[in-house]
Design a protein around this motif. Structure first.
Motif, mmCIF file in Angstrom:
data_model
loop_
_atom_site.group_PDB
_atom_site.id
_atom_site.type_symbol
_atom_site.label_atom_id
_atom_site.label_comp_id
_atom_site.label_asym_id
_atom_site.label_seq_id
_atom_site.Cartn_x
_atom_site.Cartn_y
_atom_site.Cartn_z
ATOM 1 N N MET A 44 -3.393 -1.483 4.822
ATOM 2 C CA MET A 44 -2.993 -0.626 3.710
ATOM 3 C C MET A 44 -3.490 0.794 3.951
ATOM 4 S SD MET A 44 -1.248 -2.218 1.357
ATOM 5 C CE MET A 44 -1.513 -1.536 -0.255
ATOM 6 N N THR A 45 -2.558 1.713 4.003
ATOM 7 C CA THR A 45 -2.956 3.094 4.216
ATOM 8 C C THR A 45 -2.962 3.818 2.873
ATOM 9 O OG1 THR A 45 -0.692 3.798 4.485
ATOM 10 C CG2 THR A 45 -1.826 3.086 6.471
ATOM 11 N N GLN A 46 -3.553 4.985 2.891
ATOM 12 C CA GLN A 46 -3.585 5.815 1.681
ATOM 13 C C GLN A 46 -2.158 6.091 1.220
ATOM 14 O OE1 GLN A 46 -6.197 6.643 0.038
ATOM 15 N NE2 GLN A 46 -5.376 8.165 -1.387
ATOM 16 N N LYS A 47 -1.254 6.224 2.202
ATOM 17 C CA LYS A 47 0.140 6.509 1.871
ATOM 18 C C LYS A 47 0.761 5.319 1.121
ATOM 19 C CE LYS A 47 4.218 8.362 4.007
ATOM 20 N NZ LYS A 47 5.090 8.275 5.148
ATOM 21 N N ASP A 48 0.411 4.103 1.579
ATOM 22 C CA ASP A 48 0.909 2.897 0.902
ATOM 23 C C ASP A 48 0.422 2.878 -0.550
ATOM 24 O OD1 ASP A 48 2.345 1.693 2.968
ATOM 25 O OD2 ASP A 48 0.541 0.818 3.840
#
Lengths: 316, 556
Positions: A44-48
Motif C-alpha cells: 500500500m502506497t501513500q498514493k493508494d
C-alpha cells in the motif's frame, strides 16, 4: 398527553442533533482514521491511501461530510461500513439479536434475583443475610466483569467441563438446548453487576416503603406481614425501579463490551469495539445514534409507565 | 476437458536447486509439518468433516480485489484462485494458468514487456459457468478502475493492451519491465466477469457479501461477528478439497482464542496465532501439534533519518550496539522470535546469511559516540553542535511486550547518555499520518517488506518512495542511498533469480551498513492445530495459514 409527547419529541430531536454533531466531530478529529490500518501493508502506497480517501469522501471538509451524512440519515440511509461495504442498519441488525438474547436473559436474572435479595435484605435488616448481600454487592461492583468471566471459564469450563468456554452456540448444532447451554455462563457473569445494582436500589426502596404510613395503618389493621409486603410494599418499591429500568434500556441493547469479548459473543458491544478499533466511522456513528435514540425512548417509556402506574403523577 | 494435476510446474535446474536449499531449511524448522506433500494423496475420496480455524480479527472483505487486511486472505485463498500460487519454498506454481511464464518458455518477451499466458480449460465458477480469459481481462481492468476501491494497484497500473486471444489464452503489454509482477499475480484472485459486469457500483455489489469463485470451497454462510462457513466445491479442478466444511471463527481476545484451542472448540489457531507467553504451555498440550513457523514480518527499532539526532551514522551504530537483542528475545518474548540483521525473511531465496552479526556492547556504543563528538552535557544527556541526543519512541499502545522492550531500552540508552521518551498511540492513530508522513522520531514496528516472495522492496527503501517528501511509497525512515536506488531499479527489471539474488544481497549489505532501522528480530508464528489434521503446511510466503485448506483432511 399529546402535548407532553410533542414537547418531548422536539426536545429529543434537538438532543439527537447535538449528540450527532459532537460524536461526528470528535470521531473525525481523532488522528489516524479508517485507512490507518493499511499503513503497514507492504504494497500500500501513500498514493493508494489518497485514492481510497477520495473514493470514501474522507478528503472533504468535515462539515460537508457531516451534512451529507445527516441528510442521508434523514432519508433513512445510515451509510455503509468502510470495512465491508454493508449498510450500517444491516450491520447493526446482524448483531442485535445476539445482544438482545444475552442482555435480556441477564437482565431478567438480575431483576429477579436482585429484587429478591433487596427485599429480603430490607425486611431482615442487619441480619447475616443482609450483611452478606451488602458485601457481595460491593465485591460484584468492584471487581471487573472480565475477571469474573475468566475465572468462570477456568472453573466451570476448563476444570469442571460443565459449560462451554464461550460462543453463542456450537457450530453445527444450534439447537435450543445448545443455545441455553452456551447462555448460562455469560448471562450469569453479566447479571452479577446488575444483581448488585438492583439489590441495592431495591433494598433502599423497600426500606423507604416500609416506613410509610400506609404500611403502619395496614399493620394496625392486623394485615399479615406477608400480605403487607406483597400488596403494599413491593408495588411501591418497584416504582422508582421503573425509571432505573428505563435508563438501563440503552445498555441492554448496546451490550456488554467486555463480557461479549470474553465469551466470544457476536453482539453489539463487540461490534462497537471492533468498529472503533478500525475507525469505521459510519458504523460507530450508527451505533451512537441508535444508542441515543434508545436513551430518549427509554426515558420516555419510563415516564409514561410511571404515570400509568402511579395516578398521582400527571404528565401534563 | 482435460484434468491436470494442480501442481503442474516447469522447474528449471535453478528452481530445483533453490527448492532444495530452502526446503532443507524449512524442514529443520517444521519437521512435523513438512513431511506431508502439499496436496495430500491419501485423503478421503469424498470431502468429510469440518475444520474450525480460530482468528483474532474478523474477515469482512470477501471481494478479493477490494482493499482488505491480512485476515481476509484465508477466505480469498479458499474461495478463489489466482493465476499462480506460491508454494512454501517460494517457487511460483501455475494455478489457473497452465504454466508459469518466463523468458525461456516465451511467456515473457526478452525485454520483459510482453506477457502471454495460457489458461486451464477445465475450470468452472461455483455457479457452473465456465472460466475463461475474459474473466482475467475483466479482473485486471477492474483493479485499475478509478471508481473501484481496489487494494494494491502497483504493478497492475503498468498493464496495457490486454488482449483475449482465445478463451484459454491472454496477452498484455507492460509499460515497463517489472519482474515482481509475477509475485503480485499470486495474490491477485480472479473474479467472475459474468456476475460483476452487471453491477452499477462494484463497491457495493451483492457479490461482495456472497462471493462466487473458482476455488476449492464455495461460500456457505456468515454469522457476522461470530464465524463464516465455507463448503467443499466437489467440482474443483485440482486436488481436494477433502474436508466438507471450513469454518473461520472470530475470537478477538487472544487469551480466549488460546483457551478455546485448549478446550478443543477450535481445531487450528490462525492469525495472530498463539501468543509467545503461552508457547511453553501450548507445547505440552496433549493431542495438539504446536510449531514455530517463520513469518515474513520483521521487528525493528525504526528511525526517522531526517531528525538531526539520527542523521549521524555513529548514533545509529551506537544505539544498535546498545540493544541487548538476546535479552529481549529470550527474556521478554520467551525465545519465540529469531534474531536477524535484515528485513529479508530467512526462508527467502534472497536472504543474505553473511551480514555482520550484531553484538551487544555498551562500552563500544559509548566509544562510538565519544569518537563522533557527542559529549555528555550537565544534564547527563549527550549533545553535539546544539543537538541533544534525545528522542521519543512510539509504538501501538496496549501491546505489553513492546512496552516492556521500550522500558528496557530506555534504561539501557540512559546509561549511554541518550534520552528516550516513550509516547505510544492507538493503532488507528499510529499507522496513519504519523507513520505514513514520517512524523515520528523513532518507532518499534513489526512490518513485512515483501509482497509474496518477491525480493523487491522499492516501496520501503527507494528514495522516491518517501511520502513525506512527495514520494509515492512508504519509505517512512526517509532513507536515501543512490546505490540502493539504482540496485532496486535494476532488480525490478531483472527476471533471472540468480542475477536478482546478487542485487538484493548488495541491497541488504548496504542497508545493514547504513542502519535506517535497527533490526531486532524476525517473527515466528506459534501455530497450533489438533493432532489428526493432515495436509497442513505452513507457508511463510503467504499471509495466511489457510492458503492450502484444500489439502487438509482428518486422519480416519
Amino acid at each position: 398527553m399529546p402535548g407532553f409527547l410533542l414537547n418531548r419529541l422536539s426536545q429529543s430531536i434537538l438532543l439527537l442533533v447535538i449528540v450527532s454533531i459532537i460524536g461526528f466531530t470528535v470521531l473525525n478529529l481523532m488522528p489516524g482514521g479508517p485507512l490507518a490500518q493499511y499503513g503497514l501493508d507492504p504494497g500500500m502506497t501513500q498514493k493508494d491511501v489518497q485514492r481510497l480517501s477520495e473514493q470514501l469522501g474522507l478528503n472533504r471538509p468535515l462539515w460537508i461530510q457531516y451534512l451529507d451524512w445527516a441528510w442521508r440519515l434523514v432519508q433513512g440511509d445510515w451509510g455503509h461500513s468502510y470495512r465491508d461495504g454493508s449498510s450500517v442498519l444491516e450491520v447493526i441488525s446482524r448483531h442485535l439479536l445476539a445482544t438482545l438474547l444475552l442482555m435480556g436473559t441477564s437482565t431478567a436474572l438480575a431483576i429477579g434475583i436482585g429484587s429478591w435479595i433487596g427485599i429480603r435484605g430490607a425486611t431482615h435488616r442487619y441480619s447475616l443475610f443482609d450483611y452478606c448481600a451488602t458485601v457481595g454487592a460491593m465485591v460484584a461492583l468492584s471487581v471487573p466483569t472480565f475477571w469474573f468471566g475468566l475465572i468462570g471459564i477456568y472453573i466451570f469450563t476448563l476444570k469442571l467441563g460443565w459449560v462451554p468456554a464461550g460462543n453463542m452456540y456450537a457450530i453445527g448444532d444450534g439447537s435450543v438446548l445448545d443455545y441455553l447451554h452456551h447462555l448460562i455462563l455469560p448471562s450469569l457473569v453479566l447479571s452479577l453487576v446488575h444483581v448488585a445494582i438492583w439489590s441495592r436500589y431495591m433494598r433502599t426502596a423497600t426500606l423507604d416503603a416500609l416506613t410509610q404510613d400506609f404500611v403502619k395503618t395496614a399493620r394496625a389493621k392486623g394485615v399479615s406481614e406477608r400480605r403487607i409486603l406483597l400488596k403494599h410494599v413491593v408495588g411501591n418499591a418497584l416504582l422508582p425501579m421503573i425509571t432505573l429500568a428505563g435508563v438501563q434500556l440503552p445498555s441492554l441493547l448496546t451490550g456488554a463490551l467486555v463480557t461479549e469479548t470474553v465469551f466470544t459473543w457476536p453482539g453489539m458491544g463487540r461490534l462497537f469495539l471492533d468498529s472503533l478499533g478500525y475507525s469505521d466511522y459510519p458504523v460507530v456513528m450508527g451505533l451512537l445514534i441508535f444508542s441515543a435514540i434508545l436513551v430518549v425512548l427509554g426515558n420516555l417509556i419510563a415516564d409514561i409507565v410511571v404515570a400509568v402506574v402511579d395516578p398521582r403523577i400527571r404528565l401534563s | 476437458m482435460t484434468k491436470r494435476p494442480a501442481t503442474t510446474s516447469n522447474y528449471s535446474r535453478r528452481d530445483a536447486l533453490r527448492m532444495m536449499a530452502i526446503g532443507g531449511a524449512a524442514g529443520v524448522i517444521a519437521p512435523n509439518l513438512l513431511g506431508e506433500p502439499v496436496l495430500a494423496r491419501t485423503a478421503p475420496a469424498k470431502p468429510t468433516g469440518r475444520v474450525i480455524v480460530g482468528l483474532g480479527q474478523e474477515p469482512t472483505v470477501f471481494n478479493p480485489l477490494m482493499v482488505h487486511i491480512e485476515v481476509d486472505d484465508g477466505v480469498h485463498f479458499s474461495v478463489f484462485d489466482a493465476l499462480f500460487r506460491i508454494d512454501p519454498q517460494g517457487v511460483i506454481q501455475p494455478n489457473l494458468a497452465v504454466e508459469v511464464p518466463n523468458q525461456k518458455n516465451g511467456g515473457i518477451s526478452e525485454d520483459g514487456l510482453k506477457w502471454r499466458l495460457r489458461l486451464r480449460d477445465d475450470v468452472r465458477w461455483h455457479d457452473g459457468k465456465p472460466f475463461s480469459a475474459e474473466d482475467v481481462k475483466f479482473t485486471l481492468e477492474l483493479i485499475t478502475n478509478p471508481n473501484f476501491r481496489s487494494w494494491r494497484t502497483a504493478g497492475h497500473a503498468l498493464v496495457r493492451d490486454i488482449t483475449v486471444i482465445s478463451p484459454t489464452e491472454i496477452s498484455w503489454r507492460m509499460e515497463e519491465a517489472f519482474a515482481p509482477y509475477l509475485s503480485f499475480l499470486t495474490e491477485t484472485f480472479i473474479v467472475p466477469k459474468h456476475i460483476l459486469e452487471k453491477e452499477a457500483n462494484p463497491n457495493n455489489a451483492a457479490f461482495n457479501q456472497a462471493p462466487v469463485g473458482t476455488g476449492p470451497f464455495k461460500w456457505g454462510q456468515r454469522v457476522a461477528g461470530d464465524h463464516l462457513e465455507l463448503v467443499a466445491n466437489p467440482d474443483y479442478f485440482g486436488e481436494g478439497p477433502h474436508i466438507e466444511k471450513l469454518v473461520f471463527k472470530y475470537i478477538p481476545d487472544l487469551t480466549v482464542l488460546y483457551t478455546q484451542f485448549k478446550s478443543g472448540d477450535v481445531d487450528l489457531v490462525g492469525q495472530p496465532y498463539i501468543t509467545p507467553d503461552h508457547y511453553g504451555e501450548a507445547k505440552t498440550l496433549p493431542n495438539r501439534v504446536v510449531t514455530l513457523v517463520p513469518r515474513t514480518a520483521f521487528e525493528s527499532f525504526y528511525l526517522n533519518l531526517e531528525r538531526p539526532q539520527f542523521k549521524d551514522l555513529a548514533v545509529r551504530e551506537a544505539l544498535y550496539a546498545a540493544i541487548d537483542k538476546e535479552a529481549i528475545i529470550q527474556g521478554l518474548y520467551y525465545g519465540v522470535p529469531s534474531p536477524t540483521e535484515t528485513f529479508m525473511p530467512r526462508q527467502s531465496f534472497y536472504f543474505d546469511p553473511n551480514l555482520p552479526l550484531h553484538e551487544f556492547n555498551l562500552n563500544r556504543a559509548g566509544q562510538i559516540l565519544d569518537k563522533a563528538g557527542w559529549t555528555l552535557g550537565s544534564d547527563g544527556i549527550r549533545t553535539r553542535n546544539g543537538v541533544r541526543l534525545s528522542f521519543t519512541n512510539s509504538t501501538t499502545s496496549g501491546d505489553p511486550l513492546r512496552e516492556q522492550v521500550q522500558q528496557f531500552l530506555q534504561q539501557t540508552f540512559a546509561q549511554l547518555g541518550v534520552e528516550m521518551k516513550i509516547s505510544n498511540l492507538p493503532a488507528a492513530v499510529m499507522w496513519g499520518e504519523f507513520w505514513m508522513q514520517s512524523q515520528f522520531d523513532s518507532v518499534i514496528v513489526g512490518s513485512t517488506y515483501l509482497i509474496g516472495a518477491d525480493p523487491d522492496v522499492t516501496n520501503r527503501l527507494h528514495s522516491r518512495s518517501i511520502a513525506a517528501k512527495g514520494g509515492r511509497g512508504s519509505n517512512n525512515a526517509q532513507y536515501a542511498n543512490p546505490e540502493v536506488d539504482a540496485l532496486l531499479d535494476k532488480g525490478a527489471r531483472t527476471f533471472d533469480p540468480e542475477a536478482r539474488r546478487a542485487i538484493y544481497y548488495r541491497v541488504q549489505e548496504l542497508v545493514r551498513r547504513d542502519l535506517p532501522f535497527l533490526p531486532l528480530y524476525q517473527s515466528n508464528a506459534v501455530e497450533g492445530l489438533k493432532k489428526g489434521i493432515n495436509g497442513f503446511v505452513p507457508n511463510g510466503n503467504t499471509r495466511t495459514e489457510s492458503w492450502n485448506a484444500l489439502a487438509w483432511y482428518w486422519a480416519s
